[in-house]
Design a protein around this motif. Structure first.
Motif, PDB file in Angstrom:
ATOM      1  N   VAL A 261      12.408  10.177  43.784  1.00 36.21           N
ATOM      2  CA  VAL A 261      11.864   9.742  42.443  1.00 36.21           C
ATOM      3  C   VAL A 261      12.937   9.544  41.337  1.00 36.21           C
ATOM      4  O   VAL A 261      13.925  10.245  41.178  1.00 36.21           O
ATOM      5  CB  VAL A 261      10.819  10.882  41.966  1.00 36.21           C
ATOM      6  CG1 VAL A 261      10.372  10.480  40.762  1.00 36.21           C
ATOM      7  CG2 VAL A 261       9.727  11.415  42.903  1.00 36.21           C
ATOM      8  N   CYS A 262      12.895   8.582  40.821  1.00 35.94           N
ATOM      9  CA  CYS A 262      13.929   8.012  39.991  1.00 35.94           C
ATOM     10  C   CYS A 262      13.910   8.871  38.673  1.00 35.94           C
ATOM     11  O   CYS A 262      12.861   9.150  38.034  1.00 35.94           O
ATOM     12  CB  CYS A 262      13.615   6.475  39.459  1.00 35.94           C
ATOM     13  SG  CYS A 262      14.790   6.204  38.361  1.00 35.94           S
ATOM     14  N   PRO A 263      15.017   9.537  38.420  1.00 38.60           N
ATOM     15  CA  PRO A 263      15.233  10.611  37.220  1.00 38.60           C
ATOM     16  C   PRO A 263      14.851   9.980  35.955  1.00 38.60           C
ATOM     17  O   PRO A 263      14.251  10.843  35.032  1.00 38.60           O
ATOM     18  CB  PRO A 263      16.942  10.746  37.262  1.00 38.60           C
ATOM     19  CG  PRO A 263      17.005  10.664  38.811  1.00 38.60           C
ATOM     20  CD  PRO A 263      16.578   9.316  39.116  1.00 38.60           C
ATOM     21  N   SER A 264      15.026   8.560  35.855  1.00 42.20           N
ATOM     22  CA  SER A 264      14.692   8.135  34.473  1.00 42.20           C
ATOM     23  C   SER A 264      13.348   7.693  34.291  1.00 42.20           C
ATOM     24  O   SER A 264      12.786   7.170  33.125  1.00 42.20           O
ATOM     25  CB  SER A 264      15.510   6.675  34.185  1.00 42.20           C
ATOM     26  OG  SER A 264      15.291   5.874  35.186  1.00 42.20           O
ATOM     27  N   SER A 265      12.617   7.807  35.373  1.00 46.35           N
ATOM     28  CA  SER A 265      10.965   7.448  35.252  1.00 46.35           C
ATOM     29  C   SER A 265      10.298   8.505  34.521  1.00 46.35           C
ATOM     30  O   SER A 265       8.840   8.334  34.325  1.00 46.35           O
ATOM     31  CB  SER A 265      10.571   7.441  36.823  1.00 46.35           C
ATOM     32  OG  SER A 265      10.401   8.553  37.528  1.00 46.35           O
ATOM     33  N   GLY A 266      10.756   9.541  34.276  1.00 49.03           N
ATOM     34  CA  GLY A 266       9.762  10.582  33.695  1.00 49.03           C
ATOM     35  C   GLY A 266       8.721  11.436  34.262  1.00 49.03           C
ATOM     36  O   GLY A 266       8.323  12.258  34.057  1.00 49.03           O
ATOM     37  N   GLU A 267       8.816  11.034  35.940  1.00 43.69           N
ATOM     38  CA  GLU A 267       7.764  11.841  36.449  1.00 43.69           C
ATOM     39  C   GLU A 267       8.491  12.939  37.577  1.00 43.69           C
ATOM     40  O   GLU A 267       8.042  13.449  38.371  1.00 43.69           O
ATOM     41  CB  GLU A 267       7.183  10.668  37.646  1.00 43.69           C
ATOM     42  CG  GLU A 267       6.408   9.933  36.821  1.00 43.69           C
ATOM     43  CD  GLU A 267       5.172  10.404  36.094  1.00 43.69           C
ATOM     44  OE1 GLU A 267       4.774  11.388  36.538  1.00 43.69           O
ATOM     45  OE2 GLU A 267       4.856   9.812  35.042  1.00 43.69           O
ATOM     46  N   ARG A 268       9.836  12.908  37.455  1.00 38.38           N
ATOM     47  CA  ARG A 268      10.652  13.662  38.508  1.00 38.38           C
ATOM     48  C   ARG A 268      10.252  15.322  38.258  1.00 38.38           C
ATOM     49  O   ARG A 268      10.002  15.840  39.110  1.00 38.38           O
ATOM     50  CB  ARG A 268      12.320  13.431  38.148  1.00 38.38           C
ATOM     51  CG  ARG A 268      13.080  14.336  39.095  1.00 38.38           C
ATOM     52  CD  ARG A 268      13.139  13.751  40.485  1.00 38.38           C
ATOM     53  NE  ARG A 268      14.246  14.628  41.305  1.00 38.38           N
ATOM     54  CZ  ARG A 268      15.113  14.269  41.636  1.00 38.38           C
ATOM     55  NH1 ARG A 268      15.858  12.785  41.144  1.00 38.38           N
ATOM     56  NH2 ARG A 268      16.182  14.773  42.382  1.00 38.38           N
ATOM     57  N   LEU A 269      10.434  15.444  36.981  1.00 43.81           N
ATOM     58  CA  LEU A 269      10.288  17.045  36.669  1.00 43.81           C
ATOM     59  C   LEU A 269       8.689  17.398  37.065  1.00 43.81           C
ATOM     60  O   LEU A 269       8.416  18.379  37.518  1.00 43.81           O
ATOM     61  CB  LEU A 269      10.412  17.562  35.451  1.00 43.81           C
ATOM     62  CG  LEU A 269      12.024  17.545  35.222  1.00 43.81           C
ATOM     63  CD1 LEU A 269      12.345  17.992  33.574  1.00 43.81           C
ATOM     64  CD2 LEU A 269      12.770  18.873  35.874  1.00 43.81           C
ATOM     65  N   THR A 270       7.749  16.479  36.745  1.00 41.00           N
ATOM     66  CA  THR A 270       6.391  16.657  36.708  1.00 41.00           C
ATOM     67  C   THR A 270       6.113  16.929  38.449  1.00 41.00           C
ATOM     68  O   THR A 270       5.357  18.097  38.900  1.00 41.00           O
ATOM     69  CB  THR A 270       5.473  15.545  36.409  1.00 41.00           C
ATOM     70  OG1 THR A 270       5.669  15.601  35.008  1.00 41.00           O
ATOM     71  CG2 THR A 270       3.917  15.942  36.512  1.00 41.00           C
ATOM     72  N   PHE A 271       6.722  16.086  39.267  1.00 38.34           N
ATOM     73  CA  PHE A 271       6.554  16.260  40.780  1.00 38.34           C
ATOM     74  C   PHE A 271       6.990  17.536  41.124  1.00 38.34           C
ATOM     75  O   PHE A 271       6.367  18.386  42.019  1.00 38.34           O
ATOM     76  CB  PHE A 271       7.177  14.975  41.438  1.00 38.34           C
ATOM     77  CG  PHE A 271       6.933  14.853  42.888  1.00 38.34           C
ATOM     78  CD1 PHE A 271       5.705  14.594  43.505  1.00 38.34           C
ATOM     79  CD2 PHE A 271       7.942  15.229  43.592  1.00 38.34           C
ATOM     80  CE1 PHE A 271       5.810  14.738  44.991  1.00 38.34           C
ATOM     81  CE2 PHE A 271       7.973  15.388  45.014  1.00 38.34           C
ATOM     82  CZ  PHE A 271       6.769  14.864  45.516  1.00 38.34           C
TER      83      PHE A 271
END
Length: 397
Positions: A261-271
């Protein structure tokens, strides 16, 4: 004249076999159980210095339940108990050819077997259920078959759950006579399980029967005959594997997917956090099925602990990577990490000037994720192989 005599003989024979009357049976029972003749507190031997031989065979028909926390096991079954009662012999010719009778309850002598290793406050007698039909033949051979539910304690070892195996014992002693008066024997060296109804959770693996002598330390020269039967019960692990172990392992493998999951996508922490919470819920549900035993904690609990630690590290790693990828550029990198970054660019390091050139932080984050991915893969494989190795070793020993 000869025909008449023949008919009379045949008639008498048929009557002797099938024509017992109420009066004849009452006379037989009255003779056998006359209080002046028969005393239920004495061994039924004409010579009281002789030893009476008692044969005991145990049958198990089903396993009702097994409490792995307390070690209590409840089984359904019955016993066959046989002996010779010299006071219950009669001449069939005197009682219309009657050769076998049902014995009235409480009117005859019987060996009293009591379970010594059962739970407290439980009925421990073999005859506790009250169902114990008994027969006697004219030769004095007596057979009784007490049946019911019998509860005992097992040696519990939960270390290898769900591949656990436990040894259970039934220890019955004869309470009304010692070994100088009764010789206890078992015609079979194993518990008879030919009529066993299969249990969906447990199966019996191996049985054994021993006749022992139990010495009373409080009374000198008194030894009690003891019937000890043992058997091993093994858990059918398929249900636990399909519903607990495999789903948890698959969910733990999702931790590796955070690296993609790309760190800059904003979904990394959510996932990462969603995955963490899912594993916590799964672990909580799984621990409700795991035996609560502080003396022998299952290896599966340690596996859950390690995988949850890995999952926690995964959340912290995601926080670090997202923060690291937000930087504009990295001026200096260790050679090993720099090689990984350059390899991803499909270029070669030509000189020191290119080596010290600033590199975008997101590329470094991707390189770090690659290292983290293989580290997590290695940890999960080691943990799972260790668990499977320990449990399967016990399963096939």
């Amino acid at each position: 004249m000869g025909s008449i005599i023949f008919i009379i003989i045949i008639g008498n024979a048929v009557g002797a076999t099938f024509g017992q009357t109420y009066k004849e049976m009452d006379s037989l029972l009255g003779h056998l159980f006359d209080e002046k003749r028969y005393n239920t507190m004495l061994r039924p031997l004409l010579n009281q210095t002789d030893v009476i031989k008692v044969n005991l065979t145990q049958f198990i028909s089903s396993i009702e339940y097994f409490d792995i926390t307390t070690g209590e096991l409840l089984v359904n079954g019955y016993f066959e108990i046989e002996w010779i009662d010299e006071m219950l012999k009669w001449d069939p010719d005197l009682y219309a050819g009657k050769k076998r009778i049902m014995l009235p309850r409480g009117k005859h002598w019987k060996p009293n077997f009591y379970l010594t290793n059962g739970p407290a406050n439980e009925e421990s007698s073999v005859y506790g259920s009250g169902f114990a039909p008994a027969w006697a033949t004219y030769q004095g051979s007596v057979r009784t078959i007490p049946a019911g539910s019998y509860k005992t304690k097992c040696n519990v070892n939960t270390s290898f759950y769900p591949y656990d195996m436990h040894t259970c014992y039934f220890k019955f002693i004869i309470s009304n006579h010692d070994d100088t008066e009764i010789m206890l024997n078992s015609p079979s060296t194993d518990i008879i399980v030919s009529d066993l109804k299969e249990n969906g959770e447990l199966e019996i693996k191996g049985t054994n029967i021993n006749i022992l002598l139990l010495k009373d330390s409080n009374i000198e020269n008194v030894t009690m005959p003891m019937f000890q039967s043992s058997f091993a019960i093994k858990r059918r692990a398929t249900f636990e594997l399909v519903n607990v172990f495999i789903p948890f392992t698959l969910m733990s493998c999702l931790n590796m997917a955070t690296c993609f999951v790309c760190p800059s996508s904003g979904e990394r922490l959510t996932f990462a956090i969603t995955l963490y919470l899912s594993l916590v819920v799964t672990t909580t549900a799984a621990t409700e099925r795991i035996p609560e035993n502080s003396l022998k904690i299952p290896y599966l609990s340690y596996q859950f602990l390690v995988l949850n630690c890995i999952n926690t590290v995964g959340v912290l790693w995601s926080i670090y990577i997202v923060n690291y990828a937000g930087k504009p550029a990295v001026q200096y990198l260790p050679n090993c990490l720099l090689r990984i970054v350059m390899k991803r660019r499909k270029t070669k390091i030509l000189n020191e000037e290119e080596e010290n050139h600033p590199i975008p932080a997101h590329e470094v984050a991707e390189a770090l994720d690659r290292i983290y991915f293989w580290a997590i893969v290695s940890c999960i494989i080691v943990v799972d192989i260790t668990f499977v190795g320990f449990t399967f070793k016990s399963w096939y020993m």
